[in-house]
Design a protein around this motif. Structure first.
Motif, PDB file in Angstrom:
ATOM      1  N   UNK A 143     -22.768  72.033   5.140  1.00 55.41           N
ATOM      2  CA  UNK A 143     -22.542  73.401   5.610  1.00 55.41           C
ATOM      3  C   UNK A 143     -23.430  73.730   6.807  1.00 55.41           C
ATOM      4  N   UNK A 144     -24.688  73.252   6.779  1.00 53.24           N
ATOM      5  CA  UNK A 144     -25.592  73.523   7.895  1.00 53.24           C
ATOM      6  C   UNK A 144     -25.086  72.900   9.187  1.00 53.24           C
ATOM      7  N   UNK A 145     -24.459  71.742   9.088  1.00 56.00           N
ATOM      8  CA  UNK A 145     -23.951  71.055  10.272  1.00 56.00           C
ATOM      9  C   UNK A 145     -22.572  71.545  10.685  1.00 56.00           C
ATOM     10  N   UNK A 146     -21.806  72.063   9.726  1.00 55.48           N
ATOM     11  CA  UNK A 146     -20.414  72.445  10.002  1.00 55.48           C
ATOM     12  C   UNK A 146     -20.267  73.892  10.451  1.00 55.48           C
ATOM     13  N   UNK A 147     -21.019  74.791   9.835  1.00 53.51           N
ATOM     14  CA  UNK A 147     -20.747  76.218  10.050  1.00 53.51           C
ATOM     15  C   UNK A 147     -21.546  76.837  11.184  1.00 53.51           C
ATOM     16  N   UNK A 148     -22.655  76.232  11.602  1.00 50.75           N
ATOM     17  CA  UNK A 148     -23.516  76.838  12.622  1.00 50.75           C
ATOM     18  C   UNK A 148     -22.938  76.544  14.003  1.00 50.75           C
ATOM     19  N   UNK A 149     -22.472  77.580  14.695  1.00 45.03           N
ATOM     20  CA  UNK A 149     -21.741  77.382  15.946  1.00 45.03           C
ATOM     21  C   UNK A 149     -22.212  78.330  17.052  1.00 45.03           C
ATOM     22  N   UNK A 150     -23.479  78.724  17.033  1.00 43.60           N
ATOM     23  CA  UNK A 150     -23.988  79.587  18.101  1.00 43.60           C
ATOM     24  C   UNK A 150     -23.849  78.889  19.448  1.00 43.60           C
ATOM     25  N   UNK A 151     -23.812  79.683  20.510  1.00 43.73           N
ATOM     26  CA  UNK A 151     -23.530  79.143  21.842  1.00 43.73           C
ATOM     27  C   UNK A 151     -24.698  78.372  22.428  1.00 43.73           C
ATOM     28  N   UNK A 152     -25.929  78.588  21.953  1.00 42.69           N
ATOM     29  CA  UNK A 152     -27.100  77.910  22.499  1.00 42.69           C
ATOM     30  C   UNK A 152     -27.815  77.132  21.400  1.00 42.69           C
ATOM     31  N   UNK A 153     -28.574  76.126  21.800  1.00 40.38           N
ATOM     32  CA  UNK A 153     -29.339  75.342  20.838  1.00 40.38           C
ATOM     33  C   UNK A 153     -30.361  76.225  20.127  1.00 40.38           C
ATOM     34  N   UNK A 154     -31.003  77.118  20.879  1.00 40.72           N
ATOM     35  CA  UNK A 154     -31.973  78.035  20.270  1.00 40.72           C
ATOM     36  C   UNK A 154     -31.297  78.913  19.205  1.00 40.72           C
ATOM     37  N   UNK A 155     -30.121  79.445  19.538  1.00 40.51           N
ATOM     38  CA  UNK A 155     -29.394  80.265  18.572  1.00 40.51           C
ATOM     39  C   UNK A 155     -28.993  79.477  17.344  1.00 40.51           C
ATOM     40  N   UNK A 156     -28.579  78.221  17.537  1.00 42.65           N
ATOM     41  CA  UNK A 156     -28.228  77.375  16.402  1.00 42.65           C
ATOM     42  C   UNK A 156     -29.440  77.136  15.498  1.00 42.65           C
ATOM     43  N   UNK A 157     -30.610  76.934  16.111  1.00 39.20           N
ATOM     44  CA  UNK A 157     -31.817  76.704  15.329  1.00 39.20           C
ATOM     45  C   UNK A 157     -32.186  77.933  14.500  1.00 39.20           C
ATOM     46  N   UNK A 158     -32.067  79.109  15.096  1.00 37.81           N
ATOM     47  CA  UNK A 158     -32.380  80.344  14.370  1.00 37.81           C
ATOM     48  C   UNK A 158     -31.421  80.529  13.193  1.00 37.81           C
ATOM     49  N   UNK A 169     -20.838  84.862  10.858  1.00 37.79           N
ATOM     50  CA  UNK A 169     -19.839  83.986  10.248  1.00 37.79           C
ATOM     51  C   UNK A 169     -20.513  82.855   9.477  1.00 37.79           C
ATOM     52  N   UNK A 170     -21.504  82.191  10.103  1.00 34.79           N
ATOM     53  CA  UNK A 170     -22.192  81.063   9.469  1.00 34.79           C
ATOM     54  C   UNK A 170     -22.902  81.490   8.189  1.00 34.79           C
ATOM     55  N   UNK A 171     -23.617  82.594   8.259  1.00 35.11           N
ATOM     56  CA  UNK A 171     -24.362  83.063   7.087  1.00 35.11           C
ATOM     57  C   UNK A 171     -23.417  83.495   5.971  1.00 35.11           C
ATOM     58  N   UNK A 193     -29.696  78.231  11.606  1.00 40.57           N
ATOM     59  CA  UNK A 193     -29.985  77.210  10.592  1.00 40.57           C
ATOM     60  C   UNK A 193     -31.187  77.609   9.742  1.00 40.57           C
ATOM     61  N   UNK A 194     -32.226  78.161  10.380  1.00 42.37           N
ATOM     62  CA  UNK A 194     -33.403  78.594   9.633  1.00 42.37           C
ATOM     63  C   UNK A 194     -33.083  79.735   8.678  1.00 42.37           C
ATOM     64  N   UNK A 195     -32.085  80.551   9.014  1.00 42.05           N
ATOM     65  CA  UNK A 195     -31.724  81.693   8.168  1.00 42.05           C
ATOM     66  C   UNK A 195     -30.825  81.317   6.999  1.00 42.05           C
ATOM     67  N   UNK A 196     -30.250  80.124   7.025  1.00 39.50           N
ATOM     68  CA  UNK A 196     -29.316  79.738   5.952  1.00 39.50           C
ATOM     69  C   UNK A 196     -29.963  79.812   4.568  1.00 39.50           C
ATOM     70  N   UNK A 197     -31.152  79.214   4.348  1.00 43.36           N
ATOM     71  CA  UNK A 197     -31.754  79.343   3.011  1.00 43.36           C
ATOM     72  C   UNK A 197     -32.142  80.771   2.655  1.00 43.36           C
TER      73      UNK A 197
END
Length: 495
Positions: A52-67, A115-117, A69-73
């Motif tokens: 899910x962490x690899x599939x659902x996180x689709x932010x436009x920037x790498x920084x946004x994707x990292x943030x 959407x990801x969360x 991903x950190x919020x998923x847990x």
């Protein structure tokens, strides 16, 4: 169907990288869980969290994707706690599950992160039902989720961060609005109603596997907006599940959960899910179904009767989604289709402008990201138009026009890809005729999106590749005027 999946355009080999990285990230997460001493249940939970962490996180920037991903847990662990604590309290559990469904869909109004969360929250509750998790298992599950998300993040942002070299495409947001006019609000109500139907009927069929029906309803609503999109997606989910069950009878059942071959096939399924997701929902569901069967084999509960039950529960979930979109705050196909086509046309102009600027020597001009965005928008157009081109659609005139629009938009995309390839050539030089050709493309897009008459121009033949692609764009845009401006009775959009 095979040709569509394996011959579909893959600019920058993004889908291939996406799938290969997923296999690596999820494999590493499962290995880490094993090294940490987790049970099979913990390893399965960790692997699904990494997926899910690899599939659902689709932010436009790498920084946004990292943030994100950190919020998923942060979102997932409280939901996991609630699911485990309410495991023996069916009424409270069911009401909480429906609340998670509604909140998860409504969160899409905040874009890719919402959407990801929302997806992660729903799937955390779902996985708790899948594993029959109780409060005694929570410490292990917490550790498995955290370790797996961390491992997936290490692969995504450290070991294989191809987004730093390839501009990521922003995920298109659904058409906006306010109140009940907002698509995400209406969908939240629809999804909750559909999931409620699926939950009740699913429990009548099976007191243990009822959550399959709710899951089917949920995923039918993901990445759809209109009534027609949801109906087609429901059909494709059932079809993909049916084919996947047939494949499972041939492959998964005979394995009896043997670890080594099952692990290899799980990796194949993960690759298939990620590689086909953008081009065929039926194929993606085939791989998802086979993956679920292999996991049940590992858990020692796979048998043919379970596969029949999965098909029945999937059918219930699809019926719940269909009833919801037909009778609860329906969103018409035509309004959504028009919005996506207009956005795709504007992206065509933006791609052209970036490529022309690159050819003119502007140092910061980079059309590659725009091309990826155009591919995503065209995917949304195909999804929204799918109900109009479905073989069972009775409106033959509208079906012909829809197919013509798709073909011409594909022509535009092909010319854009060719233009960008020319612009990437370091030897390509500025040509004064490019400015005039780009202006004509801009005028054509403005005419199509603004309801004006298309300008009539004398387009000379051009031998230069860049001009040839621009003139091809002009021709495709000019031809789009006919199907997009048909009489109201047979018009593709706006009816």
């Amino acid at each position: 169907m095979l040709k569509r999946v394996f011959m579909a355009p893959d600019p920058g080999r993004v889908r291939l990288r996406f799938a290969a990285r997923a296999v690596l990230g999820i494999g590493c997460a499962v290995v880490v869980c094993g090294l940490a001493g987790h049970s099979l249940t913990g390893a399965v939970a960790g692997g699904l969290a990494a997926l899910l962490a690899l599939f659902t996180v689709t932010d436009a920037t790498v920084r946004g994707q990292a943030v994100t991903t950190a919020l998923l847990p942060v979102v997932g662990l409280p939901v996991l706690t609630a699911a485990a604590a309410l495991h023996d309290h069916p009424v409270a559990r069911d009401l909480t599950f429906l609340a998670v469904v509604g909140a998860g869909v409504h969160a899409r109004r905040w874009g890719p992160r919402g959407h990801s969360l929302g997806v992660f929250a729903f799937m955390t509750f779902f996985v708790a039902q899948f594993l029959h998790a109780g409060t005694g298992q929570l410490p292990e599950l917490y550790a498995a989720v955290l370790l797996s998300v961390l491992t997936a993040a290490a692969v995504r942002f450290g070991l294989w961060c191809y987004e730093r070299r390839l501009p990521p495409a922003p995920v298109p947001a659904p058409p906006a609005g306010t109140g009940l006019a907002r698509a995400t609000t209406r969908q939240a109500v629809q999804a909750t109603a559909g999931a409620g139907f699926a939950l009740v009927v699913g429990q009548l069929i099976s007191g243990q596997r009822w959550y399959w029906a709710v899951g089917a309803t949920w995923w039918i609503f993901v990445n759809t907006t209109s009534r027609g999109e949801t109906l087609v997606r429901g059909f494709r989910r059932v079809l993909g599940t049916l084919i996947g069950i047939g494949l499972g009878l041939l492959v998964a059942v005979p394995l009896h959960g043997a670890p080594a071959p099952t692990a290899v096939l799980v990796a194949v399924c993960v690759f298939g899910i990620f590689y086909t997701a953008a081009v065929s929902y039926t194929w993606m569901m085939l791989w998802v179904t086979l993956l679920a069967e292999l996991l049940y084999g590992l858990l020692g509960v796979l048998e043919p009767g379970l596969l029949a039950l999965r098909l029945a529960e999937t059918g219930v979930g699809a019926v719940g989604a269909v009833l919801a979109v037909l009778f609860v705050l329906p969103i018409t196909t035509h309004a959504v289709t028009d919005a996506w086509i207009q956005r795709a046309l504007r992206c065509v102009h933006a791609c052209t402008a970036e490529a022309a600027a690159r050819l003119a020597g502007v140092p910061d001009a980079d059309p590659a990201g725009r091309v990826a965005e155009l591919e995503q928008l065209l995917g949304r157009v195909r999804l929204s138009v799918a109900p109009l081109v479905h073989p069972l659609t009775p409106m033959s005139a509208r079906k012909r026009r829809a197919r013509r629009v798709l073909a011409l938009l594909d022509d535009c995309a092909r010319e854009i890809r060719g233009l960008v390839a020319v612009a990437a050539d370091p030897e390509a030089s500025h040509d004064a005729r490019l400015a005039a050709a780009c202006w004509r493309v801009e005028a054509a897009v403005e005419a199509l999106t603004g309801g004006k008459d298309l300008p009539v121009t004398d387009r000379p033949l051009a031998e230069e590749p860049a001009l040839a692609h621009l003139h091809g764009l002009e021709r495709a845009l000019a031809e789009l005027a006919t199907p997009l401006r048909a009489p109201s009775g047979s018009r593709l959009v706006g009816a």
